[in-house]
Design a protein around this motif. Structure first.
Motif, PDB file in Angstrom:
ATOM      1  N   ALA A  90      -8.061  73.526  41.630  1.00 30.40           N
ATOM      2  CA  ALA A  90      -6.830  74.314  41.718  1.00 30.40           C
ATOM      3  C   ALA A  90      -5.819  73.946  40.636  1.00 30.40           C
ATOM      4  O   ALA A  90      -4.940  74.742  40.307  1.00 30.40           O
ATOM      5  CB  ALA A  90      -6.196  74.140  43.097  1.00 30.40           C
ATOM      6  N   THR A  91      -5.932  72.734  40.081  1.00 30.99           N
ATOM      7  CA  THR A  91      -4.985  72.292  39.051  1.00 30.99           C
ATOM      8  C   THR A  91      -5.431  72.662  37.640  1.00 30.99           C
ATOM      9  O   THR A  91      -4.666  72.473  36.693  1.00 30.99           O
ATOM     10  CB  THR A  91      -4.778  70.770  39.119  1.00 30.99           C
ATOM     11  N   HIS A  92      -6.661  73.168  37.485  1.00 32.81           N
ATOM     12  CA  HIS A  92      -7.174  73.471  36.146  1.00 32.81           C
ATOM     13  C   HIS A  92      -6.320  74.496  35.387  1.00 32.81           C
ATOM     14  O   HIS A  92      -6.057  74.311  34.194  1.00 32.81           O
ATOM     15  CB  HIS A  92      -8.625  73.946  36.234  1.00 32.81           C
ATOM     16  N   PRO A  93      -5.889  75.607  36.030  1.00 32.40           N
ATOM     17  CA  PRO A  93      -5.035  76.557  35.300  1.00 32.40           C
ATOM     18  C   PRO A  93      -3.747  75.925  34.787  1.00 32.40           C
ATOM     19  O   PRO A  93      -3.296  76.221  33.683  1.00 32.40           O
ATOM     20  CB  PRO A  93      -4.748  77.645  36.335  1.00 32.40           C
ATOM     21  N   ALA A  94      -3.149  75.034  35.600  1.00 27.87           N
ATOM     22  CA  ALA A  94      -1.912  74.379  35.176  1.00 27.87           C
ATOM     23  C   ALA A  94      -2.162  73.440  34.001  1.00 27.87           C
ATOM     24  O   ALA A  94      -1.357  73.365  33.064  1.00 27.87           O
ATOM     25  CB  ALA A  94      -1.297  73.617  36.342  1.00 27.87           C
ATOM     26  N   LEU A  95      -3.277  72.707  34.019  1.00 27.95           N
ATOM     27  CA  LEU A  95      -3.610  71.809  32.915  1.00 27.95           C
ATOM     28  C   LEU A  95      -3.861  72.592  31.630  1.00 27.95           C
ATOM     29  O   LEU A  95      -3.418  72.196  30.547  1.00 27.95           O
ATOM     30  CB  LEU A  95      -4.842  70.970  33.276  1.00 27.95           C
ATOM     31  N   ALA A  96      -4.596  73.710  31.756  1.00 32.13           N
ATOM     32  CA  ALA A  96      -4.823  74.560  30.584  1.00 32.13           C
ATOM     33  C   ALA A  96      -3.504  75.145  30.081  1.00 32.13           C
ATOM     34  O   ALA A  96      -3.291  75.276  28.865  1.00 32.13           O
ATOM     35  CB  ALA A  96      -5.802  75.680  30.937  1.00 32.13           C
ATOM     36  N   GLY A  97      -2.606  75.474  31.002  1.00 31.37           N
ATOM     37  CA  GLY A  97      -1.287  75.970  30.607  1.00 31.37           C
ATOM     38  C   GLY A  97      -0.473  74.930  29.875  1.00 31.37           C
ATOM     39  O   GLY A  97       0.277  75.254  28.949  1.00 31.37           O
ATOM     40  N   LEU A  98      -0.610  73.666  30.275  1.00 33.92           N
ATOM     41  CA  LEU A  98       0.096  72.585  29.591  1.00 33.92           C
ATOM     42  C   LEU A  98      -0.340  72.489  28.133  1.00 33.92           C
ATOM     43  O   LEU A  98       0.492  72.394  27.224  1.00 33.92           O
ATOM     44  CB  LEU A  98      -0.163  71.259  30.312  1.00 33.92           C
ATOM     45  N   GLY A  99      -1.640  72.528  27.900  1.00 33.54           N
ATOM     46  CA  GLY A  99      -2.144  72.500  26.525  1.00 33.54           C
ATOM     47  C   GLY A  99      -1.713  73.715  25.734  1.00 33.54           C
ATOM     48  O   GLY A  99      -1.386  73.623  24.538  1.00 33.54           O
ATOM     49  N   THR A 100      -1.687  74.859  26.392  1.00 35.94           N
ATOM     50  CA  THR A 100      -1.241  76.091  25.726  1.00 35.94           C
ATOM     51  C   THR A 100       0.211  75.987  25.298  1.00 35.94           C
ATOM     52  O   THR A 100       0.585  76.439  24.216  1.00 35.94           O
ATOM     53  CB  THR A 100      -1.426  77.293  26.671  1.00 35.94           C
ATOM     54  N   GLY A 101       1.053  75.389  26.149  1.00 41.12           N
ATOM     55  CA  GLY A 101       2.466  75.226  25.824  1.00 41.12           C
ATOM     56  C   GLY A 101       2.681  74.355  24.600  1.00 41.12           C
ATOM     57  O   GLY A 101       3.596  74.602  23.807  1.00 41.12           O
ATOM     58  N   VAL A 102       1.845  73.327  24.435  1.00 37.60           N
ATOM     59  CA  VAL A 102       1.953  72.464  23.258  1.00 37.60           C
ATOM     60  C   VAL A 102       1.636  73.247  21.988  1.00 37.60           C
ATOM     61  O   VAL A 102       2.377  73.197  20.993  1.00 37.60           O
ATOM     62  CB  VAL A 102       1.008  71.246  23.400  1.00 37.60           C
ATOM     63  N   VAL A 103       0.519  73.994  22.012  1.00 35.30           N
ATOM     64  CA  VAL A 103       0.136  74.802  20.845  1.00 35.30           C
ATOM     65  C   VAL A 103       1.186  75.868  20.560  1.00 35.30           C
ATOM     66  O   VAL A 103       1.542  76.129  19.409  1.00 35.30           O
ATOM     67  CB  VAL A 103      -1.247  75.451  21.072  1.00 35.30           C
TER      68      VAL A 103
END
Length: 303
Positions: free
Chosen positions: A123-136
């Protein structure tokens, strides 16, 4: 489009070997990832022109600590042409931002899930992917936001009236003082915001659909609620970024010094610091509600 389970079902084993099935699976995932980039860009483009006047009103409040009425009167006196002065950078930025935000998050999610499943809940995978997206996103879009902030600061109208003038000025500055001014608070805001958005929107939408809410309405409301929960805690960072990026030349104060300066300027008052917050909520609710609904519908019909 066939699902991976259908593609690799036993009934197909006599017609194709596992390698062929794996190839189709990879092609299917690549197609989904590509469509997420296209759908993200289209959904973000729809909102930009509609919400730009609201955004500019909020920016004036953040920059000059005005009441809503004062900001609207100032923009009205400047006229319609000046109202949309500075629309090109956000139009380009928001379209590219939506493309990267949804597309890259989907790509990172596909790459992240296989190995992250052993360490963190799915359930936390979308949030983790979103975190990386925010950095880029921050690395790519901070220069666009910098140009937009300079254009919308009326005190720069004479010295830097056009984008070409601003670009010329930025080239004469260092990266930290020029294109990437206020990068650290921008990075923090974008990474946290993207992580929270992708972590919240789908669970909220599922809960609404379970209550017999139509799919498009559930997507719209989930986008609205997500943006509301994100905007208010992160609003002070947006005010700090706006004030840091709108200035050209002079001393490039650090984040702490800039925050202290802003806090003193707002008379150490949360009420004054959050001036413009109501319009931020309104703009975010409208734009992210529409964006989420359009993206989900495009994704649904492209499957």
């Amino acid at each position: 489009m066939c699902s991976p389970a259908m593609c690799c079902s036993p009934k197909r084993e006599l017609q194709q070997d596992p390698a062929d099935c794996s190839g189709k699976h990879d092609a299917s995932e690549q197609g989904i990832s590509f469509r997420s980039y296209m759908n993200g860009g289209m959904s973000s483009l729809v909102c930009t022109v509609i919400t730009f006047p609201v955004y500019k009103t909020v920016f004036r409040q953040q920059l000059h600590s005005m009441l809503i009425r004062e900001a609207v009167v100032q923009l009205y006196k400047e006229g319609l042409l000046k109202l949309y002065r500075g629309v090109v950078p956000p139009l380009l930025m928001k379209t590219l931002q939506g493309t990267i935000l949804f597309g890259l998050q989907n790509t990172l999610l596909q790459q992240l899930s296989p190995w992250a499943e052993s360490y963190v809940p799915r359930a936390t995978h979308p949030a983790l992917a979103g975190l990386g997206t925010g950095v880029v996103e921050s690395l790519f879009f901070t220069p666009f936001e910098r140009v937009q902030s300079i254009l919308q600061n009326s005190s720069n109208d004479r010295s830097l009236p056009t984008i070409s003038k601003i670009v010329g000025r930025m080239r004469s500055e260092t990266l930290v003082n020029g294109w990437y001014r206020a990068f650290l608070p921008t990075l923090t805001r974008n990474a946290l915001g993207s992580s929270l958005y992708f972590g919240l929107k789908d669970p909220l939408s599922r809960v609404l659909r379970e209550q017999d809410c139509p799919p498009i309405a559930s997507s719209f409301v989930s986008g609205m609620i997500s943006s509301m929960m994100i905007s208010m805690p992160l609003y002070p960072l947006s005010v700090l970024v706006a004030n840091m990026q709108a200035q050209v030349g002079g001393d490039n104060l650090g984040v702490r010094a800039s925050w202290n300066q802003l806090w003193q300027k707002r008379q150490r008052s949360l009420v004054l610091l959050y001036r413009g917050g109501s319009l931020v909520i309104l703009r975010s609710c409208i734009s992210w509600g529409i964006t989420t609904a359009i993206y989900d519908q495009l994704t649904k019909h492209s499957d």
